[in-house]
Design a protein around this motif. Structure first.
Motif, PDB file in Angstrom:
ATOM      1  N   UNK A 153       0.829  -1.217   0.000  1.00  0.00           N
ATOM      2  CA  UNK A 153       0.000   0.000   0.000  1.00  0.00           C
ATOM      3  C   UNK A 153       0.862   1.266   0.000  1.00  0.00           C
ATOM      4  N   UNK A 154       1.757   1.375   1.000  1.00  0.00           N
ATOM      5  CA  UNK A 154       2.703   2.500   1.050  1.00  0.00           C
ATOM      6  C   UNK A 154       4.110   1.942   0.874  1.00  0.00           C
ATOM      7  N   UNK A 155       4.788   2.464  -0.121  1.00  0.00           N
ATOM      8  CA  UNK A 155       6.137   1.956  -0.388  1.00  0.00           C
ATOM      9  C   UNK A 155       7.118   3.125  -0.443  1.00  0.00           C
ATOM     10  N   UNK A 156       8.151   3.019   0.348  1.00  0.00           N
ATOM     11  CA  UNK A 156       9.172   4.072   0.394  1.00  0.00           C
ATOM     12  C   UNK A 156      10.462   3.486  -0.180  1.00  0.00           C
ATOM     13  N   UNK A 157      11.019   4.171  -1.172  1.00  0.00           N
ATOM     14  CA  UNK A 157      12.214   3.634  -1.837  1.00  0.00           C
ATOM     15  C   UNK A 157      13.368   4.632  -1.760  1.00  0.00           C
ATOM     16  N   UNK A 158      14.434   4.197  -1.151  1.00  0.00           N
ATOM     17  CA  UNK A 158      15.680   4.986  -1.106  1.00  0.00           C
ATOM     18  C   UNK A 158      15.474   6.442  -0.685  1.00  0.00           C
ATOM     19  N   UNK A 159      14.597   6.652   0.250  1.00  0.00           N
ATOM     20  CA  UNK A 159      14.260   8.031   0.658  1.00  0.00           C
ATOM     21  C   UNK A 159      15.401   8.644   1.475  1.00  0.00           C
ATOM     22  N   UNK A 160      15.852   9.793   1.014  1.00  0.00           N
ATOM     23  CA  UNK A 160      16.904  10.511   1.741  1.00  0.00           C
ATOM     24  C   UNK A 160      16.436  11.943   2.009  1.00  0.00           C
ATOM     25  N   UNK A 161      16.566  12.345   3.240  1.00  0.00           N
ATOM     26  CA  UNK A 161      16.172  13.711   3.609  1.00  0.00           C
ATOM     27  C   UNK A 161      17.398  14.442   4.151  1.00  0.00           C
ATOM     28  N   UNK A 162      17.662  15.577   3.560  1.00  0.00           N
ATOM     29  CA  UNK A 162      18.789  16.398   4.018  1.00  0.00           C
ATOM     30  C   UNK A 162      18.220  17.754   4.443  1.00  0.00           C
ATOM     31  N   UNK A 163      18.546  18.160   5.643  1.00  0.00           N
ATOM     32  CA  UNK A 163      18.118  19.494   6.115  1.00  0.00           C
ATOM     33  C   UNK A 163      19.329  20.203   6.689  1.00  0.00           C
ATOM     34  N   UNK A 164      19.501  21.429   6.279  1.00  0.00           N
ATOM     35  CA  UNK A 164      20.669  22.210   6.729  1.00  0.00           C
ATOM     36  C   UNK A 164      21.965  21.425   6.551  1.00  0.00           C
ATOM     37  N   UNK A 165      22.075  20.781   5.417  1.00  0.00           N
ATOM     38  CA  UNK A 165      23.266  19.997   5.036  1.00  0.00           C
ATOM     39  C   UNK A 165      23.537  18.800   5.957  1.00  0.00           C
ATOM     40  N   UNK A 166      22.546  18.432   6.740  1.00  0.00           N
ATOM     41  CA  UNK A 166      22.698  17.253   7.605  1.00  0.00           C
ATOM     42  C   UNK A 166      21.768  16.153   7.074  1.00  0.00           C
ATOM     43  N   UNK A 167      22.320  14.953   6.967  1.00  0.00           N
ATOM     44  CA  UNK A 167      21.480  13.838   6.502  1.00  0.00           C
ATOM     45  C   UNK A 167      20.609  13.380   7.672  1.00  0.00           C
ATOM     46  N   UNK A 168      19.319  13.593   7.535  1.00  0.00           N
ATOM     47  CA  UNK A 168      18.384  13.197   8.597  1.00  0.00           C
ATOM     48  C   UNK A 168      17.918  11.762   8.362  1.00  0.00           C
TER      49      UNK A 168
END
Lengths: 238, 311
Positions: free
Chosen positions: A1-16
């Motif tokens: 139903x919900x599929x997340x693929x290779x999700x990358x979040x960067x905020x203020x140059x920091x990998x969250x």
């Protein structure tokens, strides 16, 4: 139903969040477990499409559709919703009005919905969702509004935090009743107690999913090993 | 259409119930421009009015020991596009009395209208006045409204004032209230205003807590959008032992609107306490996103938050 693929979040140059892969199946209670500050809520905001959490890498699919670029409203209209860890206050809006915004229900039905979160409708329907309700009460009202919406998937961010042990049982029953009504639940928590109702648990540490699968095994791993290591890593990062 | 029918129609636009003006056991005063169209006294309520060249002088008195059962309805309006209306109001509540006044001020066609309300209000010992004032200024914004009030509250007296202007345009609004509160008296001033386009809003409310254990709250909720401007000045002076006051101002701005909040708290007695809180900004992001997560569009979510705040 919900599929997340290779999700990358960067905020203020920091990998969250770093290359998250995760799937919540239909009618599944999928728990995201991890100590505080490892990125669980950030993942919830990314999935919901909250402002400031737009992802640069990776994709989010819902019922086979790529929703990565969808707005928060568009996602909600597809049947995705989120209950925040700390619920917002709404001056001048009664519990009754608030629940009515999520669905079109008569008063009796709204009363039944409040029962699901162990709030007495006679005492609460006409009260405002403002600072006169405690944080715990507002959280329950928000959970009730999620229930009223009949979502396809409910992302519940720490519904167990700030809740006493007696009420924890009620929250578990509430989550199970969401599932009974056909919703999938993406449950976010740092407490093991509530994970008992999970069909699957994914363990997050330092912005990564480090283990995913059988609830007993993952929970056991979290208790024996991961909790200490994650807390230590978090301290080192600070 | 007769003058009376015209004002009743306008009265309804501002949220009033025209039927209430016809009940014999409901006190009322209906004024169109400078004409008194109707006036009804009830037992314990003395109501006298006199037409002037620009408006009306009125005196409302609640006799000692009388509790007026039904709210008294006041209707003030200007129907033509241009005009001036000056209301001079004297309100006296004798000791141990109470009354609720529902005032509707309506100017549905205003293009160049000025409405000045100057009120002197005296609330006797252990007496209570609830004053709800709802305005409707039409959609053209060509109106200037200047409500001024001097209020004296005797020991253990209570004054609750609720000013609402959230439908249609504001035009120019300049509220100026001064309230003096004696021992164990209570005042609550609430103003809710929604400014649009080039509306200009100024609210100045000053509360003097002069008696022991006097209590005061001024609460302003103002929304300004487009190019509207607002300035809210909330002053409370704690001048006696045990006096407690609070100034609470929230202003929401959208578009190119401008808002200013100037709370002033002053204490001249070490046993008094006065606090304030003021917030200006856009609608809180979390509130909007919470509602959007339930399926509302962004504009709809903002309307819901603003509607709740001004309710």
């Amino acid at each position: 139903m919900l599929k997340i693929e290779n999700l990358t979040l960067v905020r203020d140059q920091i990998i969250i969040l770093n290359k998250i892969n995760l799937e919540v199946k239909k009618n599944e209670i999928h728990t995201l477990l991890g100590v505080n500050g490892v990125g669980k809520s950030s993942l919830a905001y990314c999935v919901m499409g909250c402002s400031g959490y737009e992802i640069k890498e990776g994709r989010i699919y819902f019922e086979g559709k790529d929703i990565t670029k969808f707005s928060l409203s568009q996602r909600a209209k597809l049947g995705i919703t989120l209950a925040w860890q700390e619920s917002a206050r709404f001056e001048g809006i009664t519990v009754k009005d608030y629940l009515s915004l999520s669905g079109k229900n008569g008063n009796d039905y709204l009363g039944d919905i409040l029962d699901k979160v162990a709030l007495n409708s006679k005492l609460y329907l006409d009260r405002e969702v403002n600072e006169e309700l405690s944080g715990g009460e507002r959280k329950r009202v928000e959970l009730a509004s999620v229930y009223a919406m009949r979502p396809k998937i409910a992302i519940l961010d720490e519904p167990d935090s700030g809740i006493d042990m007696l009420s924890l049982g009620k929250i578990k029953d509430y989550i199970l009743s969401l599932k009974e009504r056909g919703s999938s639940v993406f449950l976010i928590t740092h407490g093991e107690e509530i994970t008992e109702i999970s069909d699957k648990i994914s363990l997050m540490c330092n912005g990564e999913i480090i283990k995913s699968g059988n609830p007993n095994e993952v929970r056991d791993y979290f208790k024996r090993r991961c909790r200490k290591v994650c807390n230590l890593r978090k301290k080192l990062n600070e | 259409m007769s003058d009376y029918e015209a004002i009743l129609k306008a009265y309804e636009l501002s949220g009033g119930n025209p039927r209430a003006l016809q009940f014999p056991d409901v006190g009322s005063l209906v004024v169109k421009e400078n004409k008194v169209l109707s006036s009804n006294e009830v037992e314990g309520l003395f109501l006298k009015s006199e037409e002037t060249s620009k408006g009306v002088k009125a005196k409302l008195l609640v006799k000692k020991g009388c509790q007026i059962r039904n709210p008294v309805h006041l209707c003030f309006g200007v129907i033509p596009e241009e005009g001036i209306q000056e209301i001079i109001m004297d309100i006296l509540l004798e000791d141990n009395s109470s009354v609720e006044l529902l005032a509707h001020c309506t100017f549905p066609n205003a293009v160049k209208v000025k409405h000045i309300m100057t009120a002197k209000i005296k609330i006797g010992r252990v007496s209570s006045l609830k004053y709800s004032e709802v305005h409707y200024h039409g959609v053209k914004g060509g109106i200037e409204v200047i409500p001024k009030a001097e209020v004296d509250i005797a020991p253990q007296g209570r004054f609750h004032n609720n000013f609402t202007l959230i439908q249609g345009r504001v035009g120019k609004l300049n509220i100026d209230y001064n309230v003096k509160v004696a021992e164990k008296g209570v005042v609550e001033l609430i103003a809710k205003v929604y400014g649009k386009e080039k509306d200009e809003i100024k609210i100045k409310e000053s509360v003097f807590l002069n008696g022991e254990e006097a209590k005061g709250l001024t609460k302003s909720r103002v929304v300004v959008i487009d190019k509207a401007k607002s300035e809210v000045i909330g002053e409370t002076y704690g001048n006696a032992p045990g006096a407690r006051g609070h100034v609470d101002c929230v202003e929401i701005i959208e578009g190119e609107a401008q808002a200013e909040a100037i709370p002033k708290v002053s204490v001249s007695n070490s046993e008094a306490k006065v606090t304030h809180e003021a917030a200006i900004g856009r609608v809180d992001k979390k509130q909007i996103e919470t509602l959007m997560a339930r399926g509302l569009g962004e504009a709809e979510a903002i309307d819901v938050v603003i509607g709740g705040m001004l309710k």
